[in-house]
Design a protein around this motif. Sequence first.
Motif, mmCIF file in Angstrom:
data_model
loop_
_atom_site.group_PDB
_atom_site.id
_atom_site.type_symbol
_atom_site.label_atom_id
_atom_site.label_comp_id
_atom_site.label_asym_id
_atom_site.label_seq_id
_atom_site.Cartn_x
_atom_site.Cartn_y
_atom_site.Cartn_z
ATOM 1 N N ASP A 46 0.823 -1.217 0.000
ATOM 2 C CA ASP A 46 0.000 0.000 0.000
ATOM 3 C C ASP A 46 0.854 1.263 0.000
ATOM 4 O O ASP A 46 0.505 2.254 -0.652
ATOM 5 C CB ASP A 46 -0.942 -0.002 1.204
ATOM 6 C CG ASP A 46 -2.025 -1.063 1.062
ATOM 7 O OD1 ASP A 46 -2.227 -1.559 -0.078
ATOM 8 O OD2 ASP A 46 -2.654 -1.394 2.076
ATOM 9 N N ALA A 47 1.977 1.248 0.710
ATOM 10 C CA ALA A 47 2.869 2.413 0.725
ATOM 11 C C ALA A 47 3.431 2.660 -0.672
ATOM 12 O O ALA A 47 3.489 3.801 -1.133
ATOM 13 C CB ALA A 47 3.995 2.200 1.726
ATOM 14 N N ALA A 48 3.846 1.601 -1.355
ATOM 15 C CA ALA A 48 4.355 1.757 -2.718
ATOM 16 C C ALA A 48 3.254 2.236 -3.651
ATOM 17 O O ALA A 48 3.469 3.091 -4.502
ATOM 18 C CB ALA A 48 4.938 0.434 -3.207
ATOM 19 N N HIS A 49 2.051 1.706 -3.465
ATOM 20 C CA HIS A 49 0.911 2.089 -4.296
ATOM 21 C C HIS A 49 0.573 3.566 -4.099
ATOM 22 O O HIS A 49 0.375 4.309 -5.065
ATOM 23 C CB HIS A 49 -0.281 1.213 -3.929
ATOM 24 C CG HIS A 49 -1.433 1.329 -4.851
ATOM 25 N ND1 HIS A 49 -2.408 0.394 -4.928
ATOM 26 C CD2 HIS A 49 -1.786 2.271 -5.756
ATOM 27 C CE1 HIS A 49 -3.318 0.763 -5.818
ATOM 28 N NE2 HIS A 49 -2.955 1.898 -6.327
ATOM 29 N N ASP A 50 0.539 4.006 -2.847
ATOM 30 C CA ASP A 50 0.232 5.405 -2.564
ATOM 31 C C ASP A 50 1.324 6.331 -3.103
ATOM 32 O O ASP A 50 1.032 7.430 -3.578
ATOM 33 C CB ASP A 50 0.058 5.618 -1.067
ATOM 34 C CG ASP A 50 -1.182 4.910 -0.533
ATOM 35 O OD1 ASP A 50 -2.059 4.547 -1.357
ATOM 36 O OD2 ASP A 50 -1.273 4.723 0.696
ATOM 37 N N THR A 51 2.567 5.889 -3.046
ATOM 38 C CA THR A 51 3.681 6.684 -3.583
ATOM 39 C C THR A 51 3.539 6.837 -5.086
ATOM 40 O O THR A 51 3.753 7.927 -5.632
ATOM 41 C CB THR A 51 5.026 6.039 -3.231
ATOM 42 O OG1 THR A 51 5.116 5.921 -1.814
ATOM 43 C CG2 THR A 51 6.183 6.854 -3.749
ATOM 44 N N ARG A 52 3.164 5.760 -5.765
ATOM 45 C CA ARG A 52 2.969 5.848 -7.225
ATOM 46 C C ARG A 52 1.864 6.842 -7.546
ATOM 47 O O ARG A 52 1.986 7.640 -8.477
ATOM 48 C CB ARG A 52 2.642 4.470 -7.793
ATOM 49 C CG ARG A 52 3.832 3.541 -7.840
ATOM 50 C CD ARG A 52 3.530 2.293 -8.634
ATOM 51 N NE ARG A 52 2.446 1.518 -8.060
ATOM 52 C CZ ARG A 52 2.596 0.380 -7.384
ATOM 53 N NH1 ARG A 52 3.798 -0.098 -7.198
ATOM 54 N NH2 ARG A 52 1.572 -0.256 -6.903
ATOM 55 N N HIS A 53 0.784 6.813 -6.794
ATOM 56 C CA HIS A 53 -0.297 7.774 -7.039
ATOM 57 C C HIS A 53 0.152 9.205 -6.749
ATOM 58 O O HIS A 53 -0.213 10.130 -7.470
ATOM 59 C CB HIS A 53 -1.522 7.430 -6.194
ATOM 60 C CG HIS A 53 -2.355 6.327 -6.774
ATOM 61 N ND1 HIS A 53 -3.073 6.476 -7.937
ATOM 62 C CD2 HIS A 53 -2.566 5.062 -6.360
ATOM 63 C CE1 HIS A 53 -3.710 5.352 -8.197
ATOM 64 N NE2 HIS A 53 -3.414 4.461 -7.266
ATOM 65 N N ALA A 54 0.923 9.386 -5.680
ATOM 66 C CA ALA A 54 1.388 10.725 -5.310
ATOM 67 C C ALA A 54 2.290 11.308 -6.411
ATOM 68 O O ALA A 54 2.332 12.521 -6.604
ATOM 69 C CB ALA A 54 2.131 10.676 -3.983
ATOM 70 N N LEU A 55 3.027 10.446 -7.115
ATOM 71 C CA LEU A 55 3.913 10.891 -8.179
ATOM 72 C C LEU A 55 3.223 10.933 -9.536
ATOM 73 O O LEU A 55 3.863 11.116 -10.563
ATOM 74 C CB LEU A 55 5.142 9.981 -8.247
ATOM 75 C CG LEU A 55 6.037 9.993 -7.013
ATOM 76 C CD1 LEU A 55 7.104 8.918 -7.121
ATOM 77 C CD2 LEU A 55 6.664 11.359 -6.833
ATOM 78 N N SER A 56 1.915 10.731 -9.541
ATOM 79 C CA SER A 56 1.107 10.721 -10.775
ATOM 80 C C SER A 56 1.563 9.651 -11.756
ATOM 81 O O SER A 56 1.524 9.822 -12.965
ATOM 82 C CB SER A 56 1.128 12.090 -11.455
ATOM 83 O OG SER A 56 0.614 13.072 -10.603
ATOM 84 N N PHE A 57 2.002 8.527 -11.214
ATOM 85 C CA PHE A 57 2.437 7.393 -12.039
ATOM 86 C C PHE A 57 1.275 6.423 -12.162
ATOM 87 O O PHE A 57 0.763 5.940 -11.150
ATOM 88 C CB PHE A 57 3.635 6.707 -11.380
ATOM 89 C CG PHE A 57 4.220 5.597 -12.182
ATOM 90 C CD1 PHE A 57 5.082 5.885 -13.236
ATOM 91 C CD2 PHE A 57 3.929 4.276 -11.907
ATOM 92 C CE1 PHE A 57 5.630 4.867 -13.994
ATOM 93 C CE2 PHE A 57 4.476 3.257 -12.663
ATOM 94 C CZ PHE A 57 5.330 3.558 -13.697
ATOM 95 N N PRO A 58 0.829 6.139 -13.378
ATOM 96 C CA PRO A 58 -0.299 5.218 -13.527
ATOM 97 C C PRO A 58 0.093 3.797 -13.125
ATOM 98 O O PRO A 58 1.100 3.275 -13.594
ATOM 99 C CB PRO A 58 -0.643 5.307 -15.014
ATOM 100 C CG PRO A 58 0.618 5.759 -15.663
ATOM 101 C CD PRO A 58 1.337 6.604 -14.671
ATOM 102 N N CYS A 59 -0.667 3.201 -12.258
ATOM 103 C CA CYS A 59 -0.302 1.866 -11.817
ATOM 104 C C CYS A 59 -1.418 0.841 -12.013
ATOM 105 O O CYS A 59 -1.221 -0.321 -11.770
ATOM 106 C CB CYS A 59 0.140 1.890 -10.356
ATOM 107 S SG CYS A 59 -1.119 2.483 -9.233
ATOM 108 N N HIS A 60 -2.575 1.279 -12.442
ATOM 109 C CA HIS A 60 -3.638 0.316 -12.757
ATOM 110 C C HIS A 60 -4.662 0.951 -13.658
ATOM 111 O O HIS A 60 -4.550 2.039 -14.100
ATOM 112 C CB HIS A 60 -4.314 -0.245 -11.514
ATOM 113 C CG HIS A 60 -4.718 0.755 -10.500
ATOM 114 N ND1 HIS A 60 -5.905 1.440 -10.549
ATOM 115 C CD2 HIS A 60 -4.067 1.202 -9.401
ATOM 116 C CE1 HIS A 60 -5.974 2.249 -9.503
ATOM 117 N NE2 HIS A 60 -4.868 2.125 -8.801
#
Length: 60
Positions: A46-60
């Motif tokens: 979840d921490a990695a997922h939230d970091t990806r969202h915070a950086l505007s990196f599409p992850c899903h």
Amino acid sequence: MNVKSVNSTALAAPRLEALKAAAVALTLGFGLVWLAGFAYPESVHDAAHDTRHALSFPCH
């Protein structure tokens, strides 16, 4: 001809080292993304997922 071959060899060595460094960095980067994506503890995932969202990196 001898001078030309020495110059091309001198230029090839730094380029080869840069390619090696790029390959290592790419391998480590993919490894970190893979491990964070499939981490067993949900808090790490979840921490990695939230970091990806915070950086505007599409992850899903």
